[in-house]
Design a protein around this motif. Sequence first.
Motif, PDB file in Angstrom:
ATOM      1  N   LEU A 285     -18.017   5.924  45.682  1.00  0.00           N
ATOM      2  CA  LEU A 285     -19.002   4.939  46.139  1.00  0.00           C
ATOM      3  C   LEU A 285     -19.176   4.997  47.659  1.00  0.00           C
ATOM      4  O   LEU A 285     -20.294   4.931  48.171  1.00  0.00           O
ATOM      5  CB  LEU A 285     -18.561   3.528  45.733  1.00  0.00           C
ATOM      6  N   ALA A 286     -18.051   5.111  48.366  1.00  0.00           N
ATOM      7  CA  ALA A 286     -18.116   5.157  49.833  1.00  0.00           C
ATOM      8  C   ALA A 286     -18.896   6.379  50.298  1.00  0.00           C
ATOM      9  O   ALA A 286     -19.712   6.300  51.221  1.00  0.00           O
ATOM     10  CB  ALA A 286     -16.700   5.161  50.418  1.00  0.00           C
ATOM     11  N   ILE A 287     -18.671   7.510  49.644  1.00  0.00           N
ATOM     12  CA  ILE A 287     -19.370   8.743  50.041  1.00  0.00           C
ATOM     13  C   ILE A 287     -20.876   8.609  49.806  1.00  0.00           C
ATOM     14  O   ILE A 287     -21.686   8.985  50.652  1.00  0.00           O
ATOM     15  CB  ILE A 287     -18.812   9.950  49.247  1.00  0.00           C
ATOM     16  N   LEU A 288     -21.244   8.053  48.671  1.00  0.00           N
ATOM     17  CA  LEU A 288     -22.669   8.027  48.299  1.00  0.00           C
ATOM     18  C   LEU A 288     -23.486   6.955  49.027  1.00  0.00           C
ATOM     19  O   LEU A 288     -24.679   7.149  49.288  1.00  0.00           O
ATOM     20  CB  LEU A 288     -22.814   7.797  46.790  1.00  0.00           C
ATOM     21  N   ILE A 342     -11.489   7.295  54.841  1.00  0.00           N
ATOM     22  CA  ILE A 342     -11.956   7.811  53.557  1.00  0.00           C
ATOM     23  C   ILE A 342     -12.583   9.186  53.771  1.00  0.00           C
ATOM     24  O   ILE A 342     -13.367   9.359  54.704  1.00  0.00           O
ATOM     25  CB  ILE A 342     -12.995   6.834  52.935  1.00  0.00           C
ATOM     26  N   PRO A 343     -12.228  10.178  52.936  1.00  0.00           N
ATOM     27  CA  PRO A 343     -12.911  11.480  53.014  1.00  0.00           C
ATOM     28  C   PRO A 343     -14.376  11.281  52.657  1.00  0.00           C
ATOM     29  O   PRO A 343     -14.675  10.831  51.548  1.00  0.00           O
ATOM     30  CB  PRO A 343     -12.190  12.327  51.963  1.00  0.00           C
ATOM     31  N   MET A 344     -15.267  11.568  53.586  1.00  0.00           N
ATOM     32  CA  MET A 344     -16.660  11.134  53.392  1.00  0.00           C
ATOM     33  C   MET A 344     -17.616  12.255  52.969  1.00  0.00           C
ATOM     34  O   MET A 344     -18.836  12.148  53.177  1.00  0.00           O
ATOM     35  CB  MET A 344     -17.161  10.439  54.665  1.00  0.00           C
ATOM     36  N   ASP A 388     -27.035  15.745  49.797  1.00  0.00           N
ATOM     37  CA  ASP A 388     -26.806  15.250  51.155  1.00  0.00           C
ATOM     38  C   ASP A 388     -25.352  14.799  51.337  1.00  0.00           C
ATOM     39  O   ASP A 388     -24.873  14.680  52.464  1.00  0.00           O
ATOM     40  CB  ASP A 388     -27.768  14.082  51.440  1.00  0.00           C
ATOM     41  N   SER A 389     -24.669  14.512  50.237  1.00  0.00           N
ATOM     42  CA  SER A 389     -23.291  14.023  50.300  1.00  0.00           C
ATOM     43  C   SER A 389     -22.263  15.147  50.260  1.00  0.00           C
ATOM     44  O   SER A 389     -21.062  14.897  50.411  1.00  0.00           O
ATOM     45  CB  SER A 389     -23.015  13.083  49.115  1.00  0.00           C
TER      46      SER A 389
END
Lengths: 391, 391
Positions: A285-288, A342-344, A388-389
Amino acid sequence: MKDFIWNVDTKILFGKDFLKDLPKEIKKHGDRVLITYGGGSIKKIGLYDKVVKILEDANIFYKELGGIEPNPRVKSAREGVEIVRGNDLNFILAIGGGSVIDLSKLIAAATFVEADPWKVVIGEEKIKKALPIGTILTLAATGSEMDAGGVITNPDTKQKLGFGSPILKPKFSILNPETTYSVNEKHTVAGVADIMSHTMENYFTLGDDAYLQNRMAEAILKTCIHYGPIALEEPENYEARSNIMWASSWAINGLLKTGKSTNWSVHPMEHELSAFYDITHGIGLAILTPRFLKYILDDDTVDMIRDFGINVFDIKPTDDKFLDAKKAIGALHQFFESDLHIPMTLEEVGIDDEHLEEMAKRAAEHAGGTIKGVKELNADDVLKIYKDSLF
Amino acid sequence: MKDFIWNVDTKILFGKDFLKDLPKEIKKHGDRVLITYGGGSIKKIGLYDKVVKILEDANIFYKELGGIEPNPRVKSAREGVEIVRGNDLNFILAIGGGSVIDLSKLIAAATFVEADPWKVVIGEEKIKKALPIGTILTLAATGSEMDAGGVITNPDTKQKLGFGSPILKPKFSILNPETTYSVNEKHTVAGVADIMSHTMENYFTLGDDAYLQNRMAEAILKTCIHYGPIALEEPENYEARSNIMWASSWAINGLLKTGKSTNWSVHPMEHELSAFYDITHGIGLAILTPRFLKYILDDDTVDMIRDFGINVFDIKPTDDKFLDAKKAIGALHQFFESDLHIPMTLEEVGIDDEHLEEMAKRAAEHAGGTIKGVKELNADDVLKIYKDSLF
């Protein structure tokens, strides 16, 4: 503000000393209990022994279902239903985080269904009756302790899908922030990201005039931003753990969506990632989320995203609304990356471009053709957000 | 954060179109209904006729108790108990604002008590059982539609006192913002001031680390500040009326006090004013609150009051904390006076210094000797706050 019904009757016992109330709370609803838990961390922290002793001292009959996985699998529900039926159990006590509670909700509903539990998840079997559930929460994240839904994974079909019914709301939940002291860094920050994501899914809507609810959402986001890094630095900081834990319940118990049309966007996209790669939900969720916000930024959404930056991240507003909105998205990305470590990128969590197209297609399909959130997203939109992520 | 239990199970039906659900909701709890209401405004706006028709169409037996006063008197409860007993009624439907709902709660409890209803208010008779209550709210102010308490006046003893029990929480409340369109200017602003006061009574505490709850409180205060003046200018603005109405429930349903030690300060001081002079409760609260904050401003409270100014009124912080705190108090006074047009002196509402000493003494007495809020206040402190509020 749109018409709505609010009816959340879960009793919350919050603090250091409510385990003793367990027999009293259980006996209001049942006397033959299925205890459910996960990989054994509740044994490590001594919680399992305490609960078992309390039940035995109170002469409450119980059976166990342990080993429930993160991203819980439907097969555990099958096992649970068998234990319930084979022992005439009439109550489920879920001890754990969202996975254990979600799985317990499926057992509660599937017990009264002839067909396989997966049919309940995909909606082929209606939920008409359910065993009562109580929870002892050990992870602040999903809010399942005070809401009506769950998310279950079926590895055979590579599906991770949500289900729910008002009758699945826990009768009571015991929240002791101390039980989260032993949660490791990764799951602490993933939990905070999950809480923030639930909040943002409810927050980012257009034209509903739900000012109060949006200020409430900002209160939860500020709480996560303030205490997330503190919990990371000082895992036994009660102030931080208690604020995050109480925030987890309110992010998703329904208050934030009262009076609004909320259709979630980032969760359906993330569910494909964890269905295919079994990554930690909150990390996905954090990445997206920042990429999603960047993707939907346009004339319709610019004020909404800009207000988020001003109200939550104290961005100083300028005359350039789009610049301000971009700063807001940058601040969110930066918070996840620098403050929560967090690994992003998808690459960092082991996801490459191999299945992106398939996942994007499925995300749209599972949402009924398109994801109908604040902006409608089709498979192609989702694919662009995934791409893009990547890096 | 302190240990707490949260257990609010009132079902809220919020919006334009829920009156039709009335028979279904009533029949879950009873079938012989006492309808309670106030001075007849529900007849003027057509609500009374609608409700009666719905009950009659659904063959629900009912009796009525009208004429319940603002600052409701114990004698109405006596009448209500007689009607309930004489007709074997088993449900109360309160149609009105806080006064009607509070009085209905007393009837609900006193029905099961041999002694006079006033004994319930003063705590000489314990509340062990109560009739179920439903409400149709017509005024956004007291939050009685979703909480466990009430406030009743006894003109014979010049007492206005609170009482409560968890079993008095309404089973359901129907909140239609349109029913508040006809609320006049005075009661609109008094309602907003009342909501803000409930919020501030919960908000102004020290050392409880309830960060989330304080941000939630600020969300409610900002909602009142944003929409109060709009509702005043445009009484039929649905956005304003709906946000204020939903805020009224959350200011006092218990969420804001979870994890905190809250003992209210301004309410006990105001109750003496309305007990002696029958002034509108919200107006009295607005007059007293800035003087109370000024009075308690010291090294302990300066940061708390300053944060209030920064977070709620966007005061720009300076190096002079006391100056910032005074600006915060000034902003609150100014909001009540200039934006809500509230008469901000006791003189303007017809109170002179004749009974100040007696009221101050009683305020302290009724609170058990001293008012034990964020700062302990004795009769002399209360007198000073009253005197400062005169002109």
